[in-house]
Structure formats: structure tokens, C-alpha cells
Design an enzyme around this catalytic site. Structure first.
Site, PDB file in Angstrom:
ATOM      1  N   SER A 185      -3.790   5.165  -7.773  1.00 48.47           N
ATOM      2  CA  SER A 185      -2.990   4.761  -6.616  1.00 48.47           C
ATOM      3  C   SER A 185      -2.014   3.624  -6.924  1.00 48.47           C
ATOM      4  O   SER A 185      -1.016   3.469  -6.239  1.00 48.47           O
ATOM      5  CB  SER A 185      -3.909   4.370  -5.458  1.00 48.47           C
ATOM      6  N   ASP A 426      -6.532  -5.957   1.714  1.00 46.71           N
ATOM      7  CA  ASP A 426      -6.247  -5.176   0.507  1.00 46.71           C
ATOM      8  C   ASP A 426      -5.525  -6.089  -0.483  1.00 46.71           C
ATOM      9  O   ASP A 426      -4.345  -6.396  -0.311  1.00 46.71           O
ATOM     10  CB  ASP A 426      -5.374  -3.968   0.877  1.00 46.71           C
ATOM     11  N   HIS A 429      -3.538  -3.182  -3.948  1.00 42.69           N
ATOM     12  CA  HIS A 429      -2.223  -2.524  -3.962  1.00 42.69           C
ATOM     13  C   HIS A 429      -1.117  -3.545  -3.699  1.00 42.69           C
ATOM     14  O   HIS A 429      -1.408  -4.732  -3.506  1.00 42.69           O
ATOM     15  CB  HIS A 429      -2.223  -1.396  -2.921  1.00 42.69           C
TER      16      HIS A 429
END
Ligand SMILES: *[C@@H]1O[C@H](CO)[C@@H](O)[C@H](O)[C@H]1NC(C)=O
Ligand SMILES: *[C@@H]1O[C@H](CO)[C@@H](O)[C@H](O)[C@H]1NC(C)=O
Ligand SMILES: *[C@@H]1O[C@H](CO)[C@@H](O)[C@H](O)[C@H]1NC(C)=O
Ligand SMILES: *[C@@H]1O[C@H](CO)[C@@H](O)[C@H](O)[C@H]1NC(C)=O
Ligand SMILES: *[C@@H]1O[C@H](CO)[C@@H](O)[C@H](O)[C@H]1NC(C)=O
Ligand SMILES: *[C@@H]1O[C@H](CO)[C@@H](O)[C@H](O)[C@H]1NC(C)=O
Ligand SMILES: *[C@@H]1O[C@H](CO)[C@@H](O)[C@H](O)[C@H]1NC(C)=O
Length: 447
Positions: A185, A426, A429
């Protein structure tokens, strides 16, 4: 957590993160911070380095259809039994020709060594809301982030300048070609960044995006070119190869074959690979292709990554003609899960961070140095065929660049969570526009 199964209407795009969050949620309620750390920094078992003299070498086979094709791994795959790692290694011939490195420019100037400069004139390179392919996991402004300075930083190498981004020139470089990102990702974030960077000059009726799948393709008619993303988080065949339906609690790989993915990436002209975080979640089960009874071996993540990169390296060294194909490898993307690493005694993570770290050479515990040196050793034997995009150090500085709470979450969040934002932030990312755009500027610099 048994089988990892998605049953939401919209398939989530970044299942890895959701797992991390669930682990976070599960463990932070059950245990202390100590337990959470164990999840993220599982100390790899002492790597059982059998000496080369006694090791068996297994040669990857890329010649297509196998005689009795072994069962394809998916999320239902199970090991019939698990034994200790036998010490088998992947046989791959490196690159004897040490001259003619592709990293020509880096000989005179290391563009990866530098600093972030606040520059709201040249950056961002596009507006978040102008990119129709933006992901809800990365669109931080849209999801409520009001401090926007994370978009305004430019990477300035110490001893030279980066080539400045030019969208038309980039399109000319990919004219009649397939540009493909392959990995997890984080690599998908870089692919979305590239699509956002490139799409602005293509009229809406002359571009298309195929549905989100194992392989996702952005196409621009005018240039007869594609910018693609192939989901292959472990590079070799594994039970995590479905971008939506996969398991994380028991990762099984076939350490000796990249064939499942290579059949999709082999005709691309420019390839950008990454792999790292998926190897950081504890031991991995190995199911060798020649194994007929479903017996797995178990190995720590770092050792398993070395085997997988060996199979990948053998593909590169036997299949890549550097005059016809460009191959890049993007090094590990750092995480900012522990604010005490840059702010001693503090308790949080990347949540609330608004500025980069300005300590030259800062290195967090999420970027594993032994892994880096393994990767460097493998890549240096492929140096005439693979260029390294070494993003680790420069991204380490960017504790401000993660979505934290400003992204779409797939699980409904309980009020206790919501009142403690760092518990669901998060910090893995990266917001867009942001840090991955700079990774692409580096790619552009070397193309
Ligand atoms: C690779 O697989 C093909 C097809 O199964 C087989 O014919 C060939 O002998 C294999 N090569 C090696 C080196 O194992
Ligand atoms: C990589 O290169 C080093 C030195 O150039 C060599 O000793 C080593 O055997 C090579 N490894 C592989 C896997 O080719
Ligand atoms: C850029 O930043 C400077 C200093 O923070 C500010 O005065 C200026 O208005 C900003 N310009 C833009 C276009 O955001
Ligand atoms: C982003 O939007 C602002 C305001 O709409 C505009 O001034 C600016 O030029 C845009 N930037 C880019 C890179 O398109
Ligand atoms: C489009 O690109 C492909 C390679 O990706 C090439 O084979 C084909 O000839 C190109 N088509 C045209 C019309 O140039
Ligand atoms: C596991 O064992 C069962 C029964 O012996 C067999 O049918 C199955 O194919 C084995 N699994 C694998 C992955 O080989
Ligand atoms: C990337 O750069 C770091 C220093 O920032 C270095 O330690 C590491 O070996 C480099 N990695 C590779 C694969 O070249």
C-alpha cells in the site's frame, strides 16, 4: 483474529492499515503500550543462518507452466504441518559487472542526502481536489486536516538540485510505454501520487482507470501509455495476493517463485518495486514449490524477506535487459508510531505533528537497519539493472506527513477511541499531495 475477510460494501483499499489498527485497538485495550510495541516491532527470531557450506540452494523456475502446478495460495490456504526452517536458500547469480552502474548521477551527488525546505511557491505540485483518482485514505485535507504545511515542503539535496518536475517531459518518457508500480500500500500511494501528477494534462475523455484489482491500470490515449499498480506486497507468491481478501494472521509464501506476479509485470517497460512492512509482522510460513504434502517451514520476517528478494533478484538478473527495461527499487517507508523517538518522554505518535524533524540523520526504530543492509547487499549485486530510490532517510524526517486521523476509516470508531485520537492515527501511509510526490520527483530525476 481468524480469517481476515472483507464484507463491507466498498472494499477497503488499504487492508494492511486496517489490520494494524485492529491490532492497535485490540492490544491497546487489553494490554499496556508494551504489548503494542511488540506487535509493531516483533523482535525477529535470531536468524538461523546456516552456513553456506551446508545450505541447499533452490533455483527459482520462471519457465512458465509447471508440470504438476502446485496449489495456488489464497486466503484459505493452510499448512498441513510446520517445521523449523531447513536453511534452504535461493540460488541467484548476481551481477558480476560492477561497473556501468545505473546510479551514475549519485556518484557525483547523493540526492538522497539533503534537507526539507519550506517552499509554498513550487509545492504542492497538484491540488488534492483536482485529482479525480485521489484515495480517501490519503486525502487529508478533505478529511479535516486544516494545517496544510505538509504539502509545501520541497526536498533539497545538499550538493546539487533535483531536476524540477515537468509533467510534459514525464509523459514523453512514458510515451508508448507501460510504467508499473509493484508492491504494497505504500507503493500504491506512490502510484496514486504519480497518477495525480500526470493526469492533469490529459482531457477527461482521453484517460481511463480500470477497476481496482490485482492489477489496476491508468491509461492515457494521447501518449499510448499506462501507469499501473500491481498488488504484490511480498513480491513472491503468497496468501496475501488478493488486494481485498487476504489473511495477515498467518502469512504463507512460496519463497522460490515470483511467477504469479511476474507474468503480469514482465512486459512493463519501467518497473518500480517495494516491499518491507509486510515482513515486519512476525514469522512467515514457507511453502516451497517442490513440497508436496503441504508442510511449511517457519522463518522470521527478515529471513523470509531475504529469500523472497532472492527469488525476485533471480528474475531481475535473468530476465531484465537494462537497455530495454528500467527497474527501480524503493527502500523502506518509515513509520512514526512513537513520538518519544523524536520528543523524549512524550507519549504519542505522529498525531498532531505539523513540522518535519530537523535533526540531520534522524533514524526511527521502525526502519530496521539489518533489513536495510540485506537489501543493500542484494541490490548492489544487481546494480547494472536496478536503480535504488532511497527514500528512507528523507521520509524519516517527515513525521508531519502522515494522515493520522484525517482519512477515511473503515471500521466505525467507538467514542473512547474518538476521544483519544492517537489511538487510531495512521502513522504509516502518507497524505497526498505530500511525501510520495517527492519520491516520484526522485524517480523522474533518474529516469
Ligand atoms: C522449470 O519448469 C519447467 C516446466 O515445468 C520444466 O520443464 C523445467 O525442467 C524446469 N526447470 C528447472 C530448472 O527446474
Ligand atoms: C554479491 O556480490 C558479492 C561481492 O561482489 C559476492 O561476494 C556475493 O557472492 C554476491 N552474491 C550473490 C548472491 O550474487
Ligand atoms: C507562503 O508562505 C508565506 C510565509 O508563510 C506566506 O506569507 C504566503 O502568503 C504563502 N503563499 C502562499 C501562496 O500560500
Ligand atoms: C491549486 O488551487 C489554487 C486555488 O484554486 C490555485 O491558485 C493553484 O494554482 C492550484 N495549484 C496547482 C498546482 O494546480
Ligand atoms: C502503443 O504502445 C505499445 C507498447 O506499449 C506499442 O507496441 C504500440 O505500437 C503503440 N501503439 C501505437 C499506435 O503507437
Ligand atoms: C494437506 O494434506 C491433505 C491430506 O493429506 C491433502 O489433501 C492436501 O493436499 C495437503 N495440503 C497441501 C497444501 O498439500
Ligand atoms: C539508503 O540510505 C541509508 C542512509 O540514509 C543507508 O544506510 C542505506 O544503506 C541505503 N540503502 C540502500 C539500499 O542503498
Amino acid at each position: 483474529m481468524q480469517r481476515w475477510k472483507w464484507n463491507r460494501k466498498k472494499p477497503p483499499i488499504f487492508p494492511f492499515l486496517v489490520l494494524i489498527l485492529l491490532l492497535f485497538i485490540a492490544f491497546s485495550t487489553l494490554h499496556s503500550e508494551h504489548a503494542i510495541q511488540r506487535i509493531h516491532e516483533i523482535p525477529d527470531h535470531v536468524h538461523n543462518h546456516q552456513e553456506v557450506s551446508s545450505a541447499t540452494f533452490v533455483k527459482p523456475n520462471f519457465s512458465g507452466h509447471r508440470k504438476q502446478a502446485p496449489e495456488v495460495l489464497d486466503r484459505f490456504s493452510r499448512c498441513n504441518s510446520t517445521v523449523e526452517y531447513s536453511g534452504k536458500k535461493i540460488a541467484w547469480r548476481g551481477d558480476s559487472r560492477q561497473s556501468g552502474r545505473r546510479r551514475v548521477r549519485s556518484e557525483s551527488c547523493d540526492v538522497f542526502s539533503g534537507k526539507w525546505v519550506f517552499d509554498n511557491v513550487s509545492h504542492p505540485l497538484y491540488n488534492e481536489s483536482d485529482c479525480p483518482y485521489m484515495s480517501d485514505q490519503l486525502a487529508c485535507h478533505k478529511h479535516g486536516r486544516s494545517d496544510l504545511s505538509y504539502q509545501y515542503w520541497r526536498w533539497q539535496p545538499h550538493n546539487c538540485n533535483l531536476k524540477s518536475w515537468n509533467v510534459k517531459e514525464m509523459w514523453e518518457k512514458v510515451r508508448d510505454k507501460r510504467l508499473m508500480f509493484v508492491g504494497d500500500s505504500l507503493n500504491r500511494g506512490q502510484w496514486i501520487s504519480m497518477v495525480c501528477l500526470l493526469q492533469s494534462v490529459i482531457p477527461a475523455d482521453q484517460r481511463s482507470m480500470s477497476p481496482n484489482a490485482h492489477l489496476t491500470i491508468f491509461r492515457a490515449e494521447e501518449y499510448n501509455a499506462t501507469v499501473e499498480f500491481l498488488w504484490a506486497p511480498l513480491l513472491v507468491e503468497s496468501n496475501s495476493d488478493d488486494p481485498v481478501n487476504h489473511r495477515l494472521d498467518e502469512r504463507i509464501i512460496r519463497p522460490d517463485t515470483v511467477l504469479r506476479h511476474a507474468s503480469l509485470w514482465e512486459n512493463a517497460d519501467i518497473l518500480i518495486f517495494n516491499t518491507y512492512l509486510w515482513w515486519r509482522q512476525g514469522p512467515v510460513k514457507l511453502l516451497w514449490t517442490a513440497e508436496e504434502n503441504g508442510a511449511c517451514e517457519e522463518l522470521d520476517g527478515r529471513g523470509a524477506m531475504e529469500l523472497a528478494m532472492g527469488a525476485w533478484a533471480e528474475w531481475v538478473s535473468s530476465k531484465v535487459d537494462p537497455l530495454k527495461k528500467r527497474v527501480f527499487f524503493v527502500t523502506m517507508s518509515p513509520t512514526h508510531l512513537w513520538s518519544r523517538e523524536w520528543k523524549p518522554e512524550s507519549e504519542g505518535n505522529c498525531y498532531g505533528e505539523k513540522d518535519p524533524i530537523d535533526i540531520e540523520g534522524y533514524w526511527g526504530s521502525g526502519s530496521d537497519l539489518p533489513t536495510m543492509s540485506t537489501v543493500e547487499k542484494i541490490l548492489s549485486n544487481l546494480s547494472s539493472k536496478v536503480s535504488v530510490i532511497n527514500i528512507t532517510q528523507l521520509s524519516e524526517y517527515r513525521k508531519d506527513g502522515h494522515p493520522s486521523i484525517f482519512r477515511k476509516f473503515w471500521e466505525p470508531l467507538q467514542p473512547e477511541r474518538l476521544s483519544n485520537p492517537s489511538s487510531y492515527s495512521d502513522c504509516i501511509h502518507w497524505c497526498l499531495p505530500g511525501v510520495p510526490d517527492v519520491w516520484n520527483e526522485l524517480l523522474f530525476h533518474f529516469l
